[in-house]
Design an enzyme around this catalytic site. Structure first.
Site: not given
Ligand code: PLP
Length: 279
Positions: A33, A147, A179, A203
């Site tokens: 997603y 993701k 994270e 991620l």
């Molecule tokens: N890490 C995780 C586990 C996330 O679910 C998200 C965003 O949903 C992020 C990092 C941040 O990613 P982004 O900056 O692309 O929203």
């Protein structure tokens, strides 16, 4: 305005949007997603989201149903139909519907789902004051760079954070900060910005990349390396990055104040830079 749903190429009212119970996204979390938000009605960083969607889908050997141009067209059309001041767009791509079996049939048509809902930014007072976080053991699988729809560990971590009345769960694996449950984590020490390196343990956030570039442009040293829990507690500043949180100061972790317990100068500089960029 109604929330907008999109299934396999057609826009439908959300209440009428249905997928099969045999869908592998439902049965196995077998899919990927993206979450995109708008600024002033325009989707932010679409190309970066498409690149990540392609990487995630390829890792699962999922067929991409649309080109970037087609995806962009559908997103813009969804945003137009929803007509919210600001919108969040969820795109979910599952392997498709088939009788339940771990092994998947060849040439299954993927299921594509998109919703466009109103985006409510964090209250200004929250970003000004900063938030609290708690550390939680990172029990996720070995491919957090994908993701994936399978968010069970993130769901449990986020719920635990809510029950502890803190904003975010900061995940720690083998003593190192990976994270947040819905964000990337950055630490400021001695004027340098530290964050976990890209790889299977995190991620790679679209916002993370934007903020690291901002930091470089601001002349701040950046180090993509493991951060120990002790370094997290002893940091001058800690902040989160993400589509929904943008750049958000963390002022307490596990009840311990970070720095002087207020959003620090580097976080404020990067948050201001981010606001300028998206504005
Ligand atoms: N890490 C995780 C586990 C996330 O679910 C998200 C965003 O949903 C992020 C990092 C941040 O990613 P982004 O900056 O692309 O929203």
């Amino acid at each position: 305005m109604p929330d907008v749903a999109f299934i396999n190429g057609s826009f439908v009212p959300l209440a009428e949007a249905k997928i099969s119970i045999d869908d592998r996204g439902f049965q196995f979390g077998d899919g990927v997603y993206e979450v995109i938000r708008t600024y002033k009605g325009r989707p932010f960083a679409l190309e970066a989201h498409w690149a990540r969607l392609e990487r995630s889908a390829a890792a699962l050997e999922l067929t991409q149903p649309y080109s970037r141009t087609e995806w962009t067209h559908f997103v813009l059309e969804g945003v137009r139909r929803a007509a919210y001041p600001e919108a969040k767009i969820y795109i979910q791509l599952s392997r498709g519907a088939a009788p339940r079996d771990h092994v998947y049939p060849a040439h299954l048509a993927p299921t594509v789902v998109m919703t466009v809902r109103e985006f409510h930014p964090l209250d200004k007072s929250v970003s000004v004051a900063g938030v609290e976080a708690m550390t939680i053991e990172d029990i996720r699988w070995g491919r957090c760079d994908i993701k994936s729809l399978n968010l069970l560990a993130n769901v449990l971590a986020r719920q635990q954070a809510k029950q502890a009345h803190v904003f975010e769960a900061i995940l720690v694996k083998e003593g190192l900060v990976t994270e947040g449950a819905v964000s990337n984590v950055m630490v400021v020490r001695g004027g340098a910005v530290l964050t976990a390196p890209e790889g299977p343990r995190i991620l790679s956030g679209v916002t993370r990349a934007v903020v690291l570039e901002l930091a470089i442009n601001e002349g701040l040293p950046i180090h993509e390396r493991g951060i120990s829990q002790a370094e997290l507690y002893g940091a001058d500043e800690v902040f989160l990055t993400g589509t929904t949180v943008e750049v958000l100061a963390v002022v307490r972790v596990d009840g311990k104040s970070i720095g002087d317990g207020r959003p620090g100068p580097v976080t404020q500089r990067l948050a201001a830079g981010f606001t300028r960029l998206v504005g």
